[in-house]
Design a protein around this motif. Sequence first.
Motif, PDB file in Angstrom:
ATOM      1  N   ARG A 103       0.857  -1.269   0.044  1.00  0.00           N
ATOM      2  CA  ARG A 103      -0.180  -0.028  -0.008  1.00  0.00           C
ATOM      3  C   ARG A 103       0.923   1.321   0.065  1.00  0.00           C
ATOM      4  O   ARG A 103       1.969   1.020   0.470  1.00  0.00           O
ATOM      5  CB  ARG A 103      -0.812   0.210   1.186  1.00  0.00           C
ATOM      6  N   ALA A 104       0.337   2.220  -0.785  1.00  0.00           N
ATOM      7  CA  ALA A 104       1.282   3.554  -0.444  1.00  0.00           C
ATOM      8  C   ALA A 104       1.167   4.117   0.807  1.00  0.00           C
ATOM      9  O   ALA A 104       0.190   4.337   1.392  1.00  0.00           O
ATOM     10  CB  ALA A 104       0.527   4.844  -1.400  1.00  0.00           C
ATOM     11  N   ARG A 106       2.524   6.557   3.588  1.00  0.00           N
ATOM     12  CA  ARG A 106       2.918   8.118   4.144  1.00  0.00           C
ATOM     13  C   ARG A 106       3.116   8.314   5.382  1.00  0.00           C
ATOM     14  O   ARG A 106       3.140   9.436   6.067  1.00  0.00           O
ATOM     15  CB  ARG A 106       2.040   9.053   3.356  1.00  0.00           C
ATOM     16  N   TYR A 197       2.156  21.882  -1.237  1.00  0.00           N
ATOM     17  CA  TYR A 197       3.572  21.844  -1.002  1.00  0.00           C
ATOM     18  C   TYR A 197       3.995  23.102  -0.047  1.00  0.00           C
ATOM     19  O   TYR A 197       4.649  22.922   1.009  1.00  0.00           O
ATOM     20  CB  TYR A 197       4.508  21.802  -2.123  1.00  0.00           C
ATOM     21  N   TYR A 210       7.080  13.289   3.553  1.00  0.00           N
ATOM     22  CA  TYR A 210       6.073  12.924   4.651  1.00  0.00           C
ATOM     23  C   TYR A 210       7.122  11.996   5.845  1.00  0.00           C
ATOM     24  O   TYR A 210       6.535  11.032   6.036  1.00  0.00           O
ATOM     25  CB  TYR A 210       5.421  11.541   4.070  1.00  0.00           C
ATOM     26  N   MET A 249       5.849   6.002  -3.550  1.00  0.00           N
ATOM     27  CA  MET A 249       6.689   7.041  -4.765  1.00  0.00           C
ATOM     28  C   MET A 249       5.956   8.315  -4.913  1.00  0.00           C
ATOM     29  O   MET A 249       4.964   8.433  -4.439  1.00  0.00           O
ATOM     30  CB  MET A 249       6.022   5.978  -6.015  1.00  0.00           C
ATOM     31  N   ILE A 250       7.062   9.098  -4.996  1.00  0.00           N
ATOM     32  CA  ILE A 250       6.709  10.545  -4.754  1.00  0.00           C
ATOM     33  C   ILE A 250       7.287  11.216  -6.270  1.00  0.00           C
ATOM     34  O   ILE A 250       8.335  11.118  -6.793  1.00  0.00           O
ATOM     35  CB  ILE A 250       7.448  11.303  -3.913  1.00  0.00           C
ATOM     36  N   GLY A 251       6.081  11.444  -7.129  1.00  0.00           N
ATOM     37  CA  GLY A 251       6.394  12.154  -8.462  1.00  0.00           C
ATOM     38  C   GLY A 251       6.507  13.354  -8.498  1.00  0.00           C
ATOM     39  O   GLY A 251       6.803  14.063  -9.689  1.00  0.00           O
TER      40      GLY A 251
HETATM   41  C1  LIG Z   1       4.645   7.636 -10.608  1.00  0.00           C
HETATM   42  C2  LIG Z   1       3.858   7.943  -9.134  1.00  0.00           C
HETATM   43  C3  LIG Z   1       4.102   9.250  -8.611  1.00  0.00           C
HETATM   44  C4  LIG Z   1       3.452   9.381  -7.483  1.00  0.00           C
HETATM   45  N1  LIG Z   1       3.586  10.662  -6.819  1.00  0.00           N
HETATM   46  C5  LIG Z   1       3.183  10.821  -5.591  1.00  0.00           C
HETATM   47  C6  LIG Z   1       3.312  11.904  -4.803  1.00  0.00           C
HETATM   48  O1  LIG Z   1       4.007  12.897  -5.321  1.00  0.00           O
HETATM   49  N2  LIG Z   1       2.906  12.126  -3.615  1.00  0.00           N
HETATM   50  C7  LIG Z   1       2.039  11.112  -3.077  1.00  0.00           C
HETATM   51  O2  LIG Z   1       1.524  11.498  -2.093  1.00  0.00           O
HETATM   52  N3  LIG Z   1       1.871   9.947  -3.556  1.00  0.00           N
HETATM   53  C8  LIG Z   1       2.218   9.782  -4.890  1.00  0.00           C
HETATM   54  N4  LIG Z   1       2.115   8.385  -5.458  1.00  0.00           N
HETATM   55  C9  LIG Z   1       1.416   7.371  -4.707  1.00  0.00           C
HETATM   56  C10 LIG Z   1       0.315   7.228  -5.321  1.00  0.00           C
HETATM   57  O3  LIG Z   1      -0.594   8.325  -4.918  1.00  0.00           O
HETATM   58  C11 LIG Z   1      -0.516   5.844  -4.756  1.00  0.00           C
HETATM   59  O4  LIG Z   1       0.080   4.871  -5.469  1.00  0.00           O
HETATM   60  C12 LIG Z   1      -1.924   5.957  -4.961  1.00  0.00           C
HETATM   61  O5  LIG Z   1      -2.725   6.596  -3.942  1.00  0.00           O
HETATM   62  C13 LIG Z   1      -2.580   4.723  -4.957  1.00  0.00           C
HETATM   63  O6  LIG Z   1      -2.369   4.022  -3.694  1.00  0.00           O
HETATM   64  P1  LIG Z   1      -1.620   2.488  -3.799  1.00  0.00           P
HETATM   65  O7  LIG Z   1      -0.195   2.704  -4.163  1.00  0.00           O
HETATM   66  O8  LIG Z   1      -1.724   2.370  -2.065  1.00  0.00           O
HETATM   67  O9  LIG Z   1      -2.496   1.733  -4.569  1.00  0.00           O
HETATM   68  C14 LIG Z   1       2.848   8.237  -6.739  1.00  0.00           C
HETATM   69  C15 LIG Z   1       2.584   7.110  -7.607  1.00  0.00           C
HETATM   70  C16 LIG Z   1       3.145   6.752  -8.760  1.00  0.00           C
HETATM   71  C17 LIG Z   1       2.989   5.434  -9.258  1.00  0.00           C
END
Ligand SMILES: Cc1cc2nc3c(=O)[nH]c(=O)nc-3n(C[C@H](O)[C@H](O)[C@H](O)COP(=O)(O)O)c2cc1C
Length: 305
Positions: A103-104, A106, A197, A210, A249-251
């Motif tokens: 899971r993402a 933070r 931000y 985070y 991931m933080i893009g």
């Molecule tokens: C290429 C990419 C960039 C992302 N950038 C951010 C970001 O800048 N900040 C953030 O909080 N989450 C970021 N995320 C996380 C996604 O928001 C997260 O994967 C999404 O909320 C879905 O949740 P899950 O990964 O638990 O399925 C990024 C994910 C990807 C794949």
Amino acid sequence: MPIPTSRTNETARVIISEELCNGCGLCVDVCKDFGLVIEDGKVKATGNRIFGCIACAHCIMICPHDAIKIDGRFTSADDLFELPKKNEAADYTSLLNLLKRRRAIREFKDTPVPQDMIDKIIAAAKTAPMGLPPSDVNVLILDTKEKGMAFAKDYCDHLKNLKWIVSKWSLTLMKPFMSKANNDMFRDFLKPLIDTYTASIDKGENVVTYDAPLTMYFYGSPYTDPADPIIAATYAMIAAESLGLGTCMIGGVHPFTQNGKSAAQFRAKQNIRFKSREGLIVIMGYPRVKYHHGINRTFASVDQP
Ligand SMILES: Cc1cc2nc3c(=O)[nH]c(=O)nc-3n(C[C@H](O)[C@H](O)[C@H](O)COP(=O)(O)O)c2cc1C
């Protein structure tokens, strides 16, 4: 002509042992530079190649007789290792379960990530495929929450210099020159993102990295295939998951830190070696939260005509 990277623009040398080669041709089959031929029952490296040897090393890895060595482009026969046994590798179910449990994250505990874990994550990420060997991916590791915060703060200071780009007048002025999708993204995603931000950091909150105890930024060089850092970051993320860490991931940093004087100053201050077409941050640490369910996701489309 050798393919240039930020690390090298030489061609690797292919060294073949006539004594050990039995002319089986396996190396010829896997060399997609098409420069290896069998002559008089032995393999020969010809000068008739597309790019010259890029050191993909498939020839030395497939040779059952250790008859080939390559040297150059940061690769040599000393880099070979024995393949792990198949029954020691993850199978589909265990890999899928790891992926399903991800899971993402933070929300992190303050516990630091030990150096041996960082080393393991990097070792796994280094196995990632790359567009053209040798890998032209750079990794910046911020191994404490404080370093992540300093990075976020510098980044937000830089963003404050960019606010005019997403201002109402600037977006109106640029509208005729931008695609609808770009204009929508600037207005409805990038502007609120920059505002969030910068407002958060002023309140002492870090919504860039985070408060993660470990931040890894994967980025390229002006030569790097844009996919390479993304693939390496994905491998790192999965490796971190397998070690019990939470990741996200933080893009939201890379695209804003490529162009202009303020971006160059940010990169110099944060020891980022190059501007590049792509880059991605992965934050990592011990999760402070626990999810009880996963959720099925969908692709935009999956066609199989
Ligand atoms: C290429 C990419 C960039 C992302 N950038 C951010 C970001 O800048 N900040 C953030 O909080 N989450 C970021 N995320 C996380 C996604 O928001 C997260 O994967 C999404 O909320 C879905 O949740 P899950 O990964 O638990 O399925 C990024 C994910 C990807 C794949």
